[in-house]
Motif scaffolding. Sequence first.
Motif, short mmCIF file in Angstrom:
data_model
loop_
_atom_site.label_atom_id
_atom_site.label_comp_id
_atom_site.label_asym_id
_atom_site.label_seq_id
_atom_site.Cartn_x
_atom_site.Cartn_y
_atom_site.Cartn_z
N ILE A 10 40.92 -14.34 11.68
CA ILE A 10 41.17 -13.31 12.88
C ILE A 10 40.80 -12.07 12.42
O ILE A 10 41.30 -11.54 11.20
CB ILE A 10 42.70 -13.35 13.23
N GLU A 11 40.11 -11.15 13.39
CA GLU A 11 39.79 -9.48 12.93
C GLU A 11 40.91 -8.97 13.65
O GLU A 11 41.34 -9.00 14.82
CB GLU A 11 38.50 -9.37 13.63
N HIS A 12 41.44 -8.11 12.53
CA HIS A 12 42.60 -7.28 13.41
C HIS A 12 42.14 -5.82 13.16
O HIS A 12 41.40 -5.19 12.42
CB HIS A 12 43.58 -7.36 12.03
N ALA A 13 42.77 -5.06 14.20
CA ALA A 13 42.63 -3.53 14.18
C ALA A 13 43.68 -3.06 13.90
O ALA A 13 44.90 -3.31 14.55
CB ALA A 13 41.94 -3.17 15.50
N TYR A 14 43.82 -2.05 13.02
CA TYR A 14 45.10 -1.56 12.66
C TYR A 14 45.01 0.19 12.97
O TYR A 14 43.74 0.81 12.71
CB TYR A 14 45.21 -1.54 11.10
N THR A 15 46.06 0.53 13.34
CA THR A 15 46.33 2.17 13.78
C THR A 15 47.32 2.48 12.90
O THR A 15 48.33 1.60 12.70
CB THR A 15 46.63 2.28 15.24
N LEU A 47 40.98 1.47 22.20
CA LEU A 47 41.50 0.34 21.83
C LEU A 47 41.66 -0.55 23.06
O LEU A 47 41.39 -1.83 22.95
CB LEU A 47 42.96 0.24 21.06
N ASP A 48 42.20 0.06 24.17
CA ASP A 48 42.15 -0.68 25.54
C ASP A 48 40.89 -1.19 25.97
O ASP A 48 40.97 -2.16 26.53
CB ASP A 48 43.01 0.17 26.27
N PHE A 49 40.08 -0.38 25.72
CA PHE A 49 38.68 -0.52 26.14
C PHE A 49 37.86 -1.82 25.47
O PHE A 49 37.43 -2.78 25.71
CB PHE A 49 37.84 0.68 26.11
N ALA A 50 38.13 -1.71 23.97
CA ALA A 50 37.91 -2.66 23.20
C ALA A 50 38.39 -4.09 23.36
O ALA A 50 37.53 -5.05 23.18
CB ALA A 50 37.78 -2.20 21.74
N ASP A 110 49.45 -3.46 13.95
CA ASP A 110 48.42 -4.56 13.98
C ASP A 110 48.20 -4.85 15.50
O ASP A 110 48.97 -4.96 16.19
CB ASP A 110 49.05 -5.91 13.31
N HIS A 111 46.60 -4.95 15.64
CA HIS A 111 46.38 -5.09 16.93
C HIS A 111 45.30 -6.23 16.69
O HIS A 111 44.22 -6.02 16.43
CB HIS A 111 45.65 -3.99 17.73
N ARG A 112 45.55 -7.30 17.13
CA ARG A 112 44.43 -8.70 17.01
C ARG A 112 43.40 -8.58 17.93
O ARG A 112 43.55 -8.43 18.98
CB ARG A 112 45.29 -9.99 17.16
N ALA A 113 42.17 -8.69 17.14
CA ALA A 113 41.03 -8.33 17.98
C ALA A 113 40.13 -9.63 18.55
O ALA A 113 40.04 -9.81 19.73
CB ALA A 113 40.21 -7.64 17.26
N ALA A 114 39.84 -10.64 17.41
CA ALA A 114 38.89 -11.65 17.90
C ALA A 114 38.69 -12.62 16.76
O ALA A 114 39.37 -12.29 15.65
CB ALA A 114 37.62 -10.86 17.97
N VAL A 115 38.31 -13.79 17.10
CA VAL A 115 38.20 -14.86 16.20
C VAL A 115 36.71 -14.42 15.32
O VAL A 115 35.66 -14.27 16.27
CB VAL A 115 37.90 -16.09 16.53
N ILE A 116 36.59 -14.36 14.15
CA ILE A 116 35.42 -14.12 13.37
C ILE A 116 34.97 -15.43 12.32
O ILE A 116 36.15 -15.90 11.90
CB ILE A 116 35.52 -13.00 12.60
#
Length: 505
Positions: free
Chosen positions: A455-460, A474-477, A304-310
């Motif tokens: 919370i918007e999550h990014a999964y790898t 992911l680091d850029f985003a 899990d990589h937490r990205a932003a509030v949506i």
Amino acid sequence: MGDFLSADNVVAVATALVGVLVSIGVVWYERLVRGKSIGYRVQMDIAVDGDNELFNALPRTPDATLVLLRIENDGAEDIRTGDYTDPDPQRGLTVQFAGRQVQSAAVTQPDPSTLIDHFRLGHDVTGVRHDGNRVYLPRVPLNPGEHYKLLIRLTGGPVNSRVEITGGISGGRVKPNRSVPMDEKPPSFSRPARVITVLLTVCVTVLAAIIVAGEKTPQPRGCATGELKVTGSTAFAPAMTAIAKAYEADCPDATITVQARGSEQGVRQLSETGDALRKGADAPAVVAMSDGPKPDGSYPGLTDHRAAVITFALVVNDDVPVTGLSGPDIRRVYSGDITDWRQLGGPDLDIKLVSRSADSGTRDIFRRRILDDHGEPAFTSRDCRTRNSPSDKVIRCELDSTAEVLRTVAAVPGAIGYGEARAAATSKGVRVLSIDGHAPGTEGSADPAYPFTEIEHAYTYGVPRAGSLTASFLDFALRGEGQDVMAGGGYPPCYAPDVAARCGS
């Protein structure tokens, strides 16, 4: 002797001599001229459209402006926290705006990303404070070339009013730099140094053309090559598309494809693809975006990589003269107890529920946040207008994307649905409803009492391998320029210091 005086050797010797002289000059310039120095420049200063407001926790004002300010160590020496001379131990620099009042300020895109920790004075306390026309910044250590940015919302004055940063640096100075466009790198040297560098560059270019003509130019630092797919959430797809285009502009040998299919489907397919790979193979080059977290215990191979509030919004067809609903009324509508707008003070018109499909993260958030974990009625309509059977109590259809829901609600009389708040606010033919008297904002819900957020999550699949396109993107985003894209689109990034606690990171 004739062989020695060949074109290759002449250019090589000349280049070496120029290089020695330039090296001596650069060392002299770096150590004796630049010293300790903090430079700042305004990268963006624009008026904020009242119909497309950012920072919605604040009152709408006709003269609101948005400033992006870059602060960097443009000297040759490290700047430590003890180098700041302000008598306040928690203050390093002061930003002052002539003729304008500060309404909100946030740090974005620190380079390196570890600088973000220096903007937190405590678990829930940020070191970035503002009062009147000033923003006070903490003592942030900066190595040469490191920088951070401030995104500041102001009112009371026109764009391009004077901006000044003051503060003392022991043995150094704080000064403005040349204003450049937001994405342009600042000049590394003064004009004389640049002239010398150009001469050296010409020599090196000629030599390179002679010796290795046609060799491929290396990728910029931090870039990776290959192909990557971003899948999952349709609500967050516009933001990821913009971030992907920004990455490809910086890294032309990378291809990022956004294929939104719904949060649950994207996460499930990523897990199945990764599980099917033979042991020891690289993880799939896929990032799955999810509106909210995956269920506890499911898909154990994902990271899990937490990205932003949506933020999401409840919307109705624009012809329905209802501006808000209470939580109990919404639950009665979605349980089938209320089937006509007349029961809610509206016209004598059937309520038509336009919902998302079962793979939708937005639908799951609506169930958890608004319906108190109760499900929606059964699917009863294919066209969102008529019942499949005369015995069906309520008209309810299911669609695959946020865009389809908003278009259908706008086209079907009496329709009600839900979707991402920024898309809902800019869609024609729909009315955004308040919930229990609280209206959704397009900046991650400025009203903390508004319930329809997540919370918007990014999964790898697993932890991305260092140097891979997945890790680089992911680091850029999440920590780089993608934060500016998310903030500009109304999604407060989780790596921003004032949002980190809310994201649980």
